[in-house]
Structure formats: structure tokens, C-alpha cells
Design a protein around this motif. Structure first.
Motif, short mmCIF file in Angstrom:
data_model
loop_
_atom_site.label_atom_id
_atom_site.label_comp_id
_atom_site.label_asym_id
_atom_site.label_seq_id
_atom_site.Cartn_x
_atom_site.Cartn_y
_atom_site.Cartn_z
N VAL A 102 73.51 -25.95 -10.95
CA VAL A 102 73.92 -26.04 -11.80
C VAL A 102 72.98 -26.02 -13.29
O VAL A 102 72.23 -26.39 -13.30
N TYR A 103 73.81 -25.80 -13.79
CA TYR A 103 73.15 -25.30 -15.35
C TYR A 103 73.60 -25.62 -17.00
O TYR A 103 74.99 -26.21 -17.14
N ALA A 104 72.36 -25.51 -17.78
CA ALA A 104 72.68 -25.87 -19.66
C ALA A 104 73.01 -24.94 -20.13
O ALA A 104 71.97 -24.12 -20.32
N SER A 141 69.35 -23.30 -19.72
CA SER A 141 68.26 -23.06 -18.50
C SER A 141 69.19 -23.97 -17.43
O SER A 141 69.51 -24.93 -17.39
N PRO A 142 67.89 -24.61 -16.34
CA PRO A 142 66.83 -23.94 -15.67
C PRO A 142 67.62 -22.54 -15.55
O PRO A 142 68.53 -22.40 -15.02
N PRO A 143 66.48 -21.31 -15.19
CA PRO A 143 65.68 -20.52 -15.64
C PRO A 143 65.58 -20.61 -17.42
O PRO A 143 67.17 -20.64 -17.00
N ARG A 144 65.47 -20.47 -17.99
CA ARG A 144 64.67 -20.24 -19.12
C ARG A 144 65.41 -18.50 -19.67
O ARG A 144 64.99 -17.35 -19.76
N LEU A 145 66.67 -18.41 -19.72
CA LEU A 145 67.46 -16.94 -20.40
C LEU A 145 68.38 -16.78 -21.43
O LEU A 145 68.52 -18.36 -21.58
N PHE A 146 67.76 -15.53 -22.59
CA PHE A 146 68.01 -16.58 -23.68
C PHE A 146 68.66 -14.92 -23.96
O PHE A 146 68.16 -13.59 -23.22
N SER A 147 69.64 -14.51 -24.98
CA SER A 147 70.77 -13.78 -25.18
C SER A 147 70.97 -13.74 -27.24
O SER A 147 71.70 -15.33 -26.95
N PRO A 148 70.55 -12.66 -27.84
CA PRO A 148 71.23 -13.58 -29.13
C PRO A 148 72.99 -12.69 -29.36
O PRO A 148 73.13 -13.72 -30.13
N VAL A 149 73.67 -12.65 -28.35
CA VAL A 149 75.17 -12.84 -28.74
C VAL A 149 76.12 -13.93 -27.33
O VAL A 149 76.52 -14.29 -27.24
N GLY A 150 74.65 -13.39 -26.02
CA GLY A 150 75.53 -13.88 -25.17
C GLY A 150 75.17 -13.29 -23.78
O GLY A 150 73.79 -12.90 -23.74
N LEU A 151 74.97 -14.01 -22.46
CA LEU A 151 74.75 -14.38 -21.23
C LEU A 151 76.20 -13.71 -20.47
O LEU A 151 77.26 -14.61 -20.46
N PRO A 177 83.97 -17.12 -5.82
CA PRO A 177 84.32 -17.81 -7.41
C PRO A 177 83.14 -18.55 -8.19
O PRO A 177 82.74 -19.28 -7.16
N PHE A 178 83.33 -18.80 -9.36
CA PHE A 178 82.61 -19.44 -10.27
C PHE A 178 82.98 -20.79 -9.56
O PHE A 178 84.29 -21.10 -10.45
N ARG A 179 82.25 -21.55 -10.30
CA ARG A 179 83.55 -22.99 -9.69
C ARG A 179 82.26 -23.85 -11.73
O ARG A 179 81.41 -23.79 -11.31
N ILE A 180 83.85 -24.33 -12.60
CA ILE A 180 83.50 -25.38 -13.28
C ILE A 180 84.20 -26.46 -13.68
O ILE A 180 85.13 -26.16 -13.68
N GLY A 181 83.10 -27.40 -12.90
CA GLY A 181 84.07 -28.69 -13.05
C GLY A 181 84.28 -28.69 -10.98
O GLY A 181 84.06 -28.50 -10.14
N LYS A 182 85.96 -28.63 -12.06
CA LYS A 182 86.50 -28.63 -10.11
C LYS A 182 87.94 -27.68 -10.14
O LYS A 182 88.09 -26.96 -9.12
N ARG A 183 87.09 -26.26 -11.14
CA ARG A 183 88.15 -25.03 -10.99
C ARG A 183 87.16 -24.07 -10.71
O ARG A 183 86.20 -23.87 -11.33
N LEU A 184 88.46 -23.38 -9.17
CA LEU A 184 87.17 -22.11 -9.52
C LEU A 184 88.06 -20.41 -10.36
O LEU A 184 89.18 -20.66 -10.77
#
Length: 100
Positions: free
Chosen positions: A19-21, A32-42, A51-58
Motif C-alpha cells: 500500500v502506497y501513497a 511514499s514509501p519509498p520516496r520516489l518522485f518525478s516532475p511529470v508522473g510515475l 495485475p494491479f489492485r486499487i481498492g477492490k478492482r484489478l
């Protein structure tokens, strides 16, 4: 999963499932965590077929989190076949035959 800069596709780091913010501060997208950053996006690409899971959706494919003005926008990046299959599953009639 692999974390990359969304614009240059330069690899940043391999990130373990968890789980990341995601925040937008100081004009850059930060994970974060870890502390990764980009001026436009990741951009996050799965290692293997999971697959990725965001909430209950894949979500299959890659996930890009982009700076759009003063907000963040998440984009699920998939190939055409995966998109059509997902759209038919969500928008098709419940009684449609699987061949449709």
C-alpha cells in the motif's frame, strides 16, 4: 513492480507489492514509501502477469500516475485486446454469449 519516470521511461526502482501513497507537492508526483518522485508522473509496470489492485478492482497492464494541473490522474495502460475484453465484460449484456 518496476517504477519508472512516466515521460522518459527511465527506471527508478523495483517496488514490492503493498500500500502506497501518491501525492502532488512541490510541483512533482511523489510515491511514499519509498520516496520516489518525478516532475511529470510515475509509471508502474508489473513483473510477471499479476495485475494491479486499487481498492477492490484489478487492473492489467501498466499504471501511470500523472500530474494534471493541481491534481493527479491515474491511467491504466493496456493493449487493445485487453481493453476490448474489459470493456465487453463491464458493458456487455449479462446474457451475451461468451463468443461475443
Amino acid at each position: 513492480m518496476r517504477a519508472l519516470d512516466a515521460t522518459t521511461r527511465a527506471p527508478l526502482e523495483t517496488v514490492r507489492p503493498g500500500v502506497y501513497a501518491m501525492t502532488l507537492a512541490g510541483g512533482r508526483v511523489t510515491l511514499s514509501p519509498p520516496r520516489l518522485f518525478s516532475p511529470v508522473g510515475l509509471r508502474f509496470e508489473p513483473v510477471g502477469a499479476a495485475p494491479f489492485r486499487i481498492g477492490k478492482r484489478l487492473y492489467p497492464g501498466a499504471l501511470e500516475v500523472l500530474k494534471t494541473g493541481a491534481a493527479l490522474t491515474a491511467v491504466n495502460v493496456v493493449d487493445d485486446e485487453a481493453y476490448v475484453a474489459g470493456a465487453l465484460l463491464l458493458e456487455g449484456e449479462p446474457k451475451m454469449p461468451p463468443e461475443a
